[in-house]
Write a protein that holds these residues in place. Structure first.
Motif, PDB file in Angstrom:
ATOM      1  N   THR A 480       0.777  -1.178   0.012  1.00  0.00           N
ATOM      2  CA  THR A 480      -0.111  -0.002  -0.161  1.00  0.00           C
ATOM      3  C   THR A 480       0.863   1.293  -0.088  1.00  0.00           C
ATOM      4  O   THR A 480       0.422   2.320  -0.532  1.00  0.00           O
ATOM      5  CB  THR A 480      -0.897   0.026   1.249  1.00  0.00           C
ATOM      6  OG1 THR A 480      -1.552  -1.211   1.138  1.00  0.00           O
ATOM      7  CG2 THR A 480      -1.896   1.213   1.029  1.00  0.00           C
ATOM      8  N   LEU A 481       1.924   1.152   0.724  1.00  0.00           N
ATOM      9  CA  LEU A 481       2.901   2.292   0.937  1.00  0.00           C
ATOM     10  C   LEU A 481       3.818   2.528  -0.167  1.00  0.00           C
ATOM     11  O   LEU A 481       4.328   3.499  -0.633  1.00  0.00           O
ATOM     12  CB  LEU A 481       3.617   2.289   2.037  1.00  0.00           C
ATOM     13  CG  LEU A 481       2.993   2.898   3.553  1.00  0.00           C
ATOM     14  CD1 LEU A 481       4.311   2.714   4.510  1.00  0.00           C
ATOM     15  CD2 LEU A 481       2.919   4.313   3.137  1.00  0.00           C
ATOM     16  N   GLU A 514      -5.938   5.449   2.736  1.00  0.00           N
ATOM     17  CA  GLU A 514      -7.241   6.018   2.204  1.00  0.00           C
ATOM     18  C   GLU A 514      -7.867   5.512   1.065  1.00  0.00           C
ATOM     19  O   GLU A 514      -7.105   5.516   0.060  1.00  0.00           O
ATOM     20  CB  GLU A 514      -7.150   7.617   1.977  1.00  0.00           C
ATOM     21  CG  GLU A 514      -7.190   8.451   3.428  1.00  0.00           C
ATOM     22  CD  GLU A 514      -8.391   8.395   3.873  1.00  0.00           C
ATOM     23  OE1 GLU A 514      -9.383   8.634   3.185  1.00  0.00           O
ATOM     24  OE2 GLU A 514      -8.491   8.608   5.064  1.00  0.00           O
ATOM     25  N   GLY A 515      -9.139   4.989   1.056  1.00  0.00           N
ATOM     26  CA  GLY A 515      -9.917   4.593  -0.186  1.00  0.00           C
ATOM     27  C   GLY A 515      -9.278   3.244  -0.438  1.00  0.00           C
ATOM     28  O   GLY A 515      -9.814   2.782  -1.511  1.00  0.00           O
ATOM     29  N   VAL A 516      -8.321   2.620   0.350  1.00  0.00           N
ATOM     30  CA  VAL A 516      -8.068   1.240   0.018  1.00  0.00           C
ATOM     31  C   VAL A 516      -9.368   0.236   0.288  1.00  0.00           C
ATOM     32  O   VAL A 516      -9.937   0.456   1.238  1.00  0.00           O
ATOM     33  CB  VAL A 516      -6.811   0.700   0.659  1.00  0.00           C
ATOM     34  CG1 VAL A 516      -6.664  -0.724   0.228  1.00  0.00           C
ATOM     35  CG2 VAL A 516      -5.607   1.571   0.183  1.00  0.00           C
ATOM     36  N   VAL A 523     -10.899  -0.562   3.437  1.00  0.00           N
ATOM     37  CA  VAL A 523     -10.211  -0.936   4.837  1.00  0.00           C
ATOM     38  C   VAL A 523      -9.832   0.246   5.603  1.00  0.00           C
ATOM     39  O   VAL A 523      -9.573   1.282   4.943  1.00  0.00           O
ATOM     40  CB  VAL A 523      -8.851  -1.295   4.272  1.00  0.00           C
ATOM     41  CG1 VAL A 523      -7.578  -1.781   5.160  1.00  0.00           C
ATOM     42  CG2 VAL A 523      -8.599  -2.595   3.249  1.00  0.00           C
ATOM     43  N   SER A 524      -9.930   0.101   6.867  1.00  0.00           N
ATOM     44  CA  SER A 524      -9.956   1.433   7.669  1.00  0.00           C
ATOM     45  C   SER A 524      -8.813   1.368   8.461  1.00  0.00           C
ATOM     46  O   SER A 524      -8.530   0.342   9.269  1.00  0.00           O
ATOM     47  CB  SER A 524     -11.226   1.676   8.517  1.00  0.00           C
ATOM     48  OG  SER A 524     -10.845   2.280   9.521  1.00  0.00           O
ATOM     49  N   ARG A 570      -7.452   0.539  -4.985  1.00  0.00           N
ATOM     50  CA  ARG A 570      -8.326   1.501  -5.994  1.00  0.00           C
ATOM     51  C   ARG A 570      -8.206   2.885  -5.826  1.00  0.00           C
ATOM     52  O   ARG A 570      -9.322   3.385  -5.660  1.00  0.00           O
ATOM     53  CB  ARG A 570      -9.594   0.549  -6.118  1.00  0.00           C
ATOM     54  CG  ARG A 570      -9.777  -0.775  -6.733  1.00  0.00           C
ATOM     55  CD  ARG A 570      -9.290  -0.885  -8.337  1.00  0.00           C
ATOM     56  NE  ARG A 570      -9.041  -2.192  -8.474  1.00  0.00           N
ATOM     57  CZ  ARG A 570      -7.958  -2.856  -8.669  1.00  0.00           C
ATOM     58  NH1 ARG A 570      -6.797  -2.389  -8.499  1.00  0.00           N
ATOM     59  NH2 ARG A 570      -8.125  -4.222  -9.184  1.00  0.00           N
ATOM     60  N   THR A 571      -7.118   3.362  -5.588  1.00  0.00           N
ATOM     61  CA  THR A 571      -7.102   4.660  -5.559  1.00  0.00           C
ATOM     62  C   THR A 571      -6.483   5.426  -6.833  1.00  0.00           C
ATOM     63  O   THR A 571      -5.891   4.599  -7.499  1.00  0.00           O
ATOM     64  CB  THR A 571      -6.014   5.164  -4.394  1.00  0.00           C
ATOM     65  OG1 THR A 571      -4.835   4.595  -4.707  1.00  0.00           O
ATOM     66  CG2 THR A 571      -6.493   4.671  -3.244  1.00  0.00           C
ATOM     67  N   GLU A 572      -6.790   6.629  -6.936  1.00  0.00           N
ATOM     68  CA  GLU A 572      -6.307   7.229  -8.156  1.00  0.00           C
ATOM     69  C   GLU A 572      -4.521   7.169  -8.294  1.00  0.00           C
ATOM     70  O   GLU A 572      -4.035   6.820  -9.126  1.00  0.00           O
ATOM     71  CB  GLU A 572      -6.823   8.587  -8.079  1.00  0.00           C
ATOM     72  CG  GLU A 572      -8.032   8.803  -8.757  1.00  0.00           C
ATOM     73  CD  GLU A 572      -8.468  10.466  -8.719  1.00  0.00           C
ATOM     74  OE1 GLU A 572      -9.508  10.618  -8.401  1.00  0.00           O
ATOM     75  OE2 GLU A 572      -7.515  11.220  -9.028  1.00  0.00           O
TER      76      GLU A 572
END
Ligand code: AMP
Length: 583
Positions: A480-481, A514-516, A523-524, A570-572
């Motif tokens: 993610t990072l 954010e937004g994953v 996912v929070s 699924r983030t921009e």
């Protein structure tokens, strides 16, 4: 006036206490002695091993025994013969100035005829294990109809050991008019049931969590891979050259195995467990007390009642099944004011248990690194050199050989001589530690510990139910990072988890998540406080508060995992990055 006198004890008793070096009463003694002397109420006392509870109940009983009568007036029940013998021995010491007071100890594994003979002569105080006590009642050798005091010592342990029925039988034949004194380190529901059924409005006393040893015991922890458990034990023993202690194992078999291995490796140890006869146990204990053996390898039960005050170490080769037993184990050292160390050897998966113990003892373990071979060799050499330096040589026995020896060694230089003598002594140790590498900390931790100030703890709304494990968690964070950050503690619970990461990346992590989504679910990830949630209740609590998730039509939780078990972003931002990478 001595403090014991102020509590209401007579000169005969306080003189005896002075002789054995009891200067001041312990907390439980201060509370229990006047309560038993002055009141008729039953007493429920929370007191652990090492608090001085034996004197707390026996001194006021001794004080009130009617020595004119030979009838049994007090029965003290204890879980093991060792403990029973210890209590009886203490009572004999406390009452040595009281004429006509007799104490008899009854326990299994020893001639019942002899015990019957002793009882027949009359004993006002009987100390016994429950099984043998029942046998003697059945044979009418022990009569409890004039009992004024019943003591249930280590009640939790007696029930753990399956003595419930025997206790019921004993208590049923005692008169209603008596004082029942129950001492226990823990109060599970079985102990509470005994208190409810057999005690009248008991007064509750507590010596708190503190015992004589508690403040003087240091708790050390070695987290090692499972396969290195024995090697670690050896290193701890090697490093602590003057160790005089007990190694605790969980089973008789393990006790025997560890003891055999240590003997094979040249250590002066012996084992104490339930497969030994009473005569064998007595022999082992004699050797241990006289320090002919340096280390005793023992099961929890067998070690009960071992009253050796100067133990330097207790080593938990394996943690006990019941974590409460840890306090009994560590209470064997640091007794009567002396310092002691309680060592725990645990693998990564046992960290949850370690944390529970920390809560019970209200102290943190000091985590230690397993000493390197070099450290151990240096320590041993230092000790050897110091011993040689301080050795008193009886010249009259050496002089006649000296000329011959010096002639033979004439050609060797001083350095060469020293090297050879020391090498001769240390060859096997040097060989062993030359071969062995260092033992690293076990990284396979379910609950890694970190109070690291450089870490931020995060909550994430995924857990075991989402097939999350520590490796996947690290993968998820890195993916993610899109960069590697240092990850600390990971705690995977049923429906949510925690992880720690380098706090410099806090904002980046929060932004990246954010937004994953996983299988369509968001996912929070949130910041949370260090080391907050540990308990299963916490799991349930947060579960209810946080999850709010729905089962999908196929009955599975809609956790957002893709088919390959990976995580979708699924983030921009990620889409942009992916595109860049692809181009
Ligand atoms: P216990 O909890 O009865 O097993 O006692 C633990 C240890 O503390 C035993 O070795 C006792 O001899 C010792 N002890 C008990 N009471 C005192 C006291 N008032 N002063 C010094 N030592 C004590």
């Amino acid at each position: 006036m001595s403090k014991f006198k102020q509590l209401g004890l007579s000169k005969e008793i306080t003189d005896a206490l002075e002789k054995i070096g009891y200067e001041n009463p312990t907390e439980i003694q201060e509370k229990a002695i006047p309560a038993i002397l002055n009141g008729k109420n039953d007493i429920k006392a929370f007191a652990q091993t090492g608090t001085g509870k034996t004197a707390a109940f026996s001194l006021p009983i001794i004080e009130q025994i009617d020595t004119e009568s030979k009838q049994t007036q007090a029965i003290i029940l204890s879980p093991t013969r060792e403990l029973a013998l210890q209590i009886a021995k203490n009572i004999q010491e406390f009452s040595k100035n009281i004429k006509g007071l007799k104490t008899v100890c009854v326990y299994g594994g020893s001639s019942i005829d002899n015990q019957m003979r002793d009882l027949k002569k009359g004993a006002q105080i009987v100390v016994g294990t429950p099984g043998r006590t029942v046998d003697l009642i059945k044979r009418r050798a022990l009569k409890l109809n004039n009992i004024k005091w019943v003591v249930l010592d280590e009640a939790d342990e007696m029930l753990n050991m399956g003595f419930k029925e025997d206790l019921d039988k004993i208590l049923e034949v005692t008169p209603n008019e008596k004082q029942t004194l129950l001492f226990s380190a823990t109060f599970p529901k079985e102990v509470e049931a005994i208190a409810r059924n057999y005690m009248n409005n008991p007064v509750e006393l507590s010596a708190g969590k503190k015992n004589i040893g508690a403040d003087t015991v240091e708790h050390e922890l070695y987290v090692i891979p499972e396969r290195q458990r024995y090697a670690t034990l050896k290193r701890i023993v090697d490093m602590n050259i003057d160790m005089y202690g007990i190694i605790f194992c969980r089973t008789r078999r393990e006790t025997q195995e560890i003891s055999d291995k240590l003997i094979q490796d040249g250590y002066t140890v012996d084992s104490l467990h339930g497969d030994l006869s009473q005569a064998q146990r007595d022999m082992v204990m004699r050797k241990f007390r006289s320090k002919k053996i340096q280390i005793l390898v023992a099961t929890d039960v067998a070690a009960r009642g071992i009253d050796v005050n100067e133990l330097t170490h207790v080593i938990n080769h394996r943690l006990p099944d019941q974590i409460e037993s840890y306090t009994h184990r560590s209470g064997r050292t640091g007794r009567a004011g002396s310092k002691g160390i309680s060592v725990v050897i645990a693998n990564g998966k046992e960290q949850g248990k370690v944390r529970q113990i920390e809560r019970i003892i209200n102290k943190k373990f000091v985590e230690k690194e397993v000493p390197s071979g070099k450290d151990i060799v240096n320590a041993k050499l230092d000790q050897y050199v110091a011993k040689i330096k301080n050795l008193n040589v009886d010249s009259s026995k050496m002089d006649e050989h000296l000329e011959n020896i010096t002639t033979q060694l004439k050609k060797l230089t001083k350095d060469e001589l020293i090297k050879r003598f020391v090498y001769n002594e240390f060859e096997s140790l040097l060989n062993y530690y030359n071969k062995e590498g260092d033992i690293q900390r076990d990284q396979k931790r379910e609950h890694t510990r970190s109070n690291n100030e450089n870490m931020q703890r995060f909550f994430v709304n995924l857990g075991r139910m989402d097939e999350l494990n520590p490796a996947r968690m690290i993968g998820m964070i890195n993916d993610t990072l899109d960069k590697k950050v240092e990850i600390g503690q990971i705690e995977i619970l049923k429906s949510f988890s925690f992880f720690e990461a380098d706090k410099n990346y806090t904002d980046e992590i929060l932004a990246a998540f954010e937004g994953v989504t996983r299988r369509g679910r968001r996912v929070s990830v949130e910041k949370t406080e260090q080391q907050k949630s540990k308990s299963r209740n916490g799991d349930r609590g947060r579960d209810r508060k946080r999850s709010g998730r729905k089962r999908s039509s196929d009955g599975n939780y809609n956790s957002g995992r893709d088919n390959k078990g990976g995580f979708k972003r699924r983030t921009e931002k990620s889409t942009r990055k992916r595109k860049r990478r692809d181009s």
